[in-house]
Design an enzyme around this catalytic site. Structure first.
Site, PDB file in Angstrom:
ATOM      1  N   GLU A 181       0.836  -1.213   0.000  1.00 31.79           N
ATOM      2  CA  GLU A 181       0.000   0.000   0.000  1.00 31.79           C
ATOM      3  C   GLU A 181       0.865   1.255   0.000  1.00 31.79           C
ATOM      4  O   GLU A 181       0.794   2.085   0.920  1.00 31.79           O
ATOM      5  CB  GLU A 181      -0.964  -0.012   1.198  1.00 31.79           C
ATOM      6  CG  GLU A 181      -1.970  -1.145   1.120  1.00 31.79           C
ATOM      7  CD  GLU A 181      -3.084  -1.048   2.154  1.00 31.79           C
ATOM      8  OE1 GLU A 181      -2.877  -0.445   3.213  1.00 31.79           O
ATOM      9  OE2 GLU A 181      -4.179  -1.586   1.902  1.00 31.79           O
ATOM     10  N   GLU A 373      -5.242  -8.451  -1.211  1.00 26.90           N
ATOM     11  CA  GLU A 373      -5.967  -8.277   0.047  1.00 26.90           C
ATOM     12  C   GLU A 373      -7.431  -8.014  -0.259  1.00 26.90           C
ATOM     13  O   GLU A 373      -7.740  -7.137  -1.081  1.00 26.90           O
ATOM     14  CB  GLU A 373      -5.436  -7.085   0.863  1.00 26.90           C
ATOM     15  CG  GLU A 373      -4.095  -7.303   1.490  1.00 26.90           C
ATOM     16  CD  GLU A 373      -3.671  -6.143   2.389  1.00 26.90           C
ATOM     17  OE1 GLU A 373      -4.550  -5.452   2.946  1.00 26.90           O
ATOM     18  OE2 GLU A 373      -2.453  -5.944   2.523  1.00 26.90           O
TER      19      GLU A 373
HETATM   20  C1  BGP Z   1      -4.443  -2.861   4.737  1.00 27.24           C
HETATM   21  C2  BGP Z   1      -3.097  -3.337   5.215  1.00 27.24           C
HETATM   22  C3  BGP Z   1      -3.091  -4.571   6.026  1.00 27.24           C
HETATM   23  C4  BGP Z   1      -4.373  -4.878   6.761  1.00 27.24           C
HETATM   24  C5  BGP Z   1      -5.629  -4.442   6.077  1.00 27.24           C
HETATM   25  C6  BGP Z   1      -6.877  -4.428   6.916  1.00 27.24           C
HETATM   26  O1  BGP Z   1      -4.488  -1.464   4.769  1.00 27.24           O
HETATM   27  O2  BGP Z   1      -2.224  -3.579   4.134  1.00 27.24           O
HETATM   28  O3  BGP Z   1      -1.930  -4.594   6.776  1.00 27.24           O
HETATM   29  O4  BGP Z   1      -4.311  -4.746   8.082  1.00 27.24           O
HETATM   30  O5  BGP Z   1      -5.531  -3.193   5.486  1.00 27.24           O
HETATM   31  O6  BGP Z   1      -6.906  -3.280   7.703  1.00 27.24           O
HETATM   32  P1  BGP Z   1      -7.183  -3.320   9.254  1.00 27.24           P
HETATM   33  O7  BGP Z   1      -6.181  -4.251   9.817  1.00 27.24           O
HETATM   34  O8  BGP Z   1      -6.988  -1.935   9.703  1.00 27.24           O
HETATM   35  O9  BGP Z   1      -8.565  -3.807   9.386  1.00 27.24           O
END
Ligand code: BGP
Length: 475
Positions: A181, A373
Site C-alpha cells: 500500500e 488483500e
Molecule cells: C491494509 C493493510 C493490512 C491490513 C488491512 C486491513 O491497509 O495492508 O496490513 O491490516 O488493510 O486493515 P485493518 O487491519 O486496519 O482492518
C-alpha cells in the site's frame, strides 16, 4: 470460461501483524512495534508529537510484540493453509529481522534462517510464497536517525536489504511485491514510511519526498530482482481506491477524480516509469520541490513492475458538500453511500465495485493484476461447542469472488490470483485489535493480549477449501 487453470488462490498476512517474537533471534524494533492497540491507534500514529513521546518512552501494550506468534506456530499454520488447498501464501519479510537497525554492517543470519524455514514449509506443500519486501515495518532506528523515508539515505539501505533477501531466497520465491500500500505514505507516513511529520496534510513537501524516495527504491528493487532472480515476477502494491462522486454534480465528479489521483499517481509511476503531467502540476501548485537525484528519472523508467497488485475492501464516496454524513474507511473515509451496507468498522461493502475497479485498472495499465488483500473484518463469537459460524464472512467473500469472476470471464481482465487478507486472525493494522478478525482460522487471543493462541478452524475454512478445489466454480 471461469478462472484460468493455475489461478493463484490463497491468503495473505504481514510479518508485523502475526509473527510476534519482537526481539527474538536478534530482531530489532520496527515502526509497527511502537504502535499501541486500541481504536485510537490510527489517530496516535498520525500525531507527530505523540509518536515522538512514545518512541522516547515506549510504554503500554504493543500488540505486535507477541501478535499471534506465527514465529513459533508457522508450521501448524502453513499446514492448515495447505489443508485449504492454498496455491499461494502472501507474507512479508520484516526488514528489522534481517538488518535489526536497518544500517547494520552484517545481515542477521538467524532472521534469514527463519524465512528459509517459512518458505521451505510452503514449498513442502506446493504453496508459492508471495513476498512483500516492506509492509509497514521499517526499522525504528532509521526513524530515529533519518526520519525514515523522508531521507534519501534509506534508498541504498533498502536496496542492500532487498539484494540480500533476493539472493538468499531466489530459488524459493517466485513472486515479490515492493512496498505494501505504497499510497498509505500520504495518509499515515509513520506506518507507511517510518517518518514523523507534523501535520502531514499540510506538509506536502515532506510526505511527497517520502513517496518519491520509496518510488525510487521500488524501481531499484525491480531492477535488482531482474538481475538476481530473472525468472521471478515482481509487482507493486497499492490500496486501490474506487472513489464515487456522491452526485452527478460536476464538482463532486471532479473531487472524486482528484481523490483517485492520490492513489493512481503511484501506480502510474510504477507501471509507466514516469510522473504523470498532473502530478508535476500538483507539485508546482503546492510549491513542492522534490529532491530528485540525477539518476532518478532513469531508475524510474527502467524499474517498471511486471504486474499490479492491490488491496480492496470497500469503495469510497466523496461529496463537495460539507453537510454529508461521514464514514470510516481504509486509509481515508468519505461520505456514506446510501446504497451500500457497512462492516462493523464502517467500511462500505461493495462487491460490484471490485469488478468496476478491475476493469478500470486493466484498462489503464493493460498489465496483469493480482488481488492481494480482500476480506471482512468482523467480530467472531465462538458458540458453546467452540465452533465459529462466520456466514457473514462467507457472504462477503462469495460476492467479491463472483464480481472477480465476472471481470475475468465477461470483461477479459487478466487476473493472476487472489489472496484474502488475514487468512488466519491477526492484529489489525489500523486499530491493533484482535477482535477485528478476517481469518478462516480463529486464534484464541483478545484485544488485551490474553488467550491461549490455540487455532480453531471456522465455518469459512471448509467453504474456501471448496472454492479453491473447484477453481472458483462452487460458489
Ligand atoms: C491494509 C493493510 C493490512 C491490513 C488491512 C486491513 O491497509 O495492508 O496490513 O491490516 O488493510 O486493515 P485493518 O487491519 O486496519 O482492518
Amino acid at each position: 470460461m471461469g478462472f484460468p487453470q493455475g489461478f493463484l488462490w490463497g491468503g495473505a498476512i504481514a510479518a508485523n501483524q502475526t509473527e510476534g517474537a519482537c526481539l527474538e533471534d536478534g530482531k530489532g524494533l520496527s515502526c509497527a512495534d511502537v504502535a499501541h492497540g486500541g481504536k485510537g491507534r490510527f489517530a496516535e500514529l498520525t500525531n507527530a508529537a505523540r509518536m515522538r513521546e512514545i518512541i522516547a518512552n515506549p510504554q503500554g501494550f504493543f500488540p505486535s510484540h507477541e501478535a499471534i506468534d506465527f514465529y513459533h506456530h508457522y508450521k501448524e499454520d502453513i499446514a492448515l493453509f495447505a489443508q485449504m488447498g492454498f496455491k499461494v501464501f502472501r507474507t512479508s519479510i520484516a526488514w528489522a529481522r534481517i538488518f535489526p537497525n536497518g544500517d547494520d554492517a552484517e545481515a542477521n543470519e538467524a532472521g534469514l534462517r527463519f524465512y528459509d524455514n517459512v518458505f521451505d514449509e510452503c514449498r513442502k506443500y506446493g504453496i508459492e510464497p508471495l513476498v512483500t519486501l516492506s509492509h509497514y515495518e521499517s526499522p525504528l532506528t532509521l526513524t530515529k536517525k533519518y526520519n525514515g523515508w523522508e531521507s534519501r539515505e534509506l534508498i541504498p539501505l533498502f536496496e542492500r536489504y532487498v539484494r540480500v533477501v533476493l539472493q538468499r531466497y531466489k530459488d524459493k520465491v517466485r513472486y515479490w511485491l515492493t512496498f505494501n500500500e505504497i499510497n498509505a505514505t500520504l495518509f499515515a507516513p509513520f506506518l507507511g514510511a517510518g517518518a514523523i511529520i507534523d501535520d502531514p496534510k499540510r506538509n506536502k513537501q515532506a510526505v511527497y519526498q517520502c513517496a518519491h524516495n520509496q518510488l525510487v527504491a521500488s524501481a531499484l528493487t525491480v531492477k535488482a530482482c531482474r538481475e538476481i532472480a530473472p525468472d521471478a515476477k515482481i509487482g507493486n502494491m497499492i490500496a486501490a481506491m474506487l472513489v464515487y462522486p456522491y452526485t452527478c454534480r460536476p464538482e463532486d465528479v471532479w473531487l472524486a477524480a482528484e481523490m483517485e489521483r492520490k492513489t493512481y499517481f503511484f501506480s502510474d509511476v510504477q507501471l509507466r516509469g514516469y510522473y504523470p503531467a498532473y502530478m508535476k502540476c500538483f507539485f508546482k501548485k503546492h510549491g513542492i520541490n522534490l529532491k530528485i537525484g540525477t539518476d532518478d528519472e532513469r531508475i524510474l523508467r527502467e524499474g517498471t513492475v511486471d504486474f499490479l497488485s492491490f488491496s480492496y475492501y470497500m469503495s469510497t464516496t466523496v461529496s463537495s458538500s460539507p453537510e454529508q454524513a461521514q464514514t470510516a474507511g481504509n486509509l481515508f473515509g468519505g461520505v456514506k453511500n446510501p446504497y451500500l451496507k457497512s462492516s462493523e468498522w464502517g467500511w462500505q461493502i461493495d462487491p460490484l465495485g471490485l469488478r468496476i475497479l478491475l476493469n478500470f485498472l486493466y484498462d489503464r495499465y493493460q498489465k496483469p493484476l493480482f488481488i492481494v488483500e480482500n476480506g471482512l473484518g468482523a467480530k467472531d463469537t465462538p458458540t458453546p461447542d467452540g465452533s465459529i459460524n462466520d456466514d457473514y464472512r462467507i457472504d462477503y467473500l462469495r460476492e467479491h469472488i463472483k464480481a472477480m469472476k465476472s471481470a475475468v470471464e465477461e470483461d477479459g481482465v487478466e487476473l493472476w490470483g487472489y489472496t484474502t487478507w488475514g487468512c488466519i486472525d491477526l492484529i489489525s493494522a489500523s486499530t491493533g485489535e484482535m477482535s477485528k478478525r478476517y481469518g478462516f482460522i480463529y486464534v484464541d487471543k483478545d484485544d488485551e493480549g490474553n488467550g491461549s493462541l490455540t487455532r480453531t478452524v471456522k465455518k469459512s475454512f471448509g467453504w474456501y477449501r471448496d472454492i479453491i478445489a473447484s477453481n472458483g466454480e462452487k460458489l
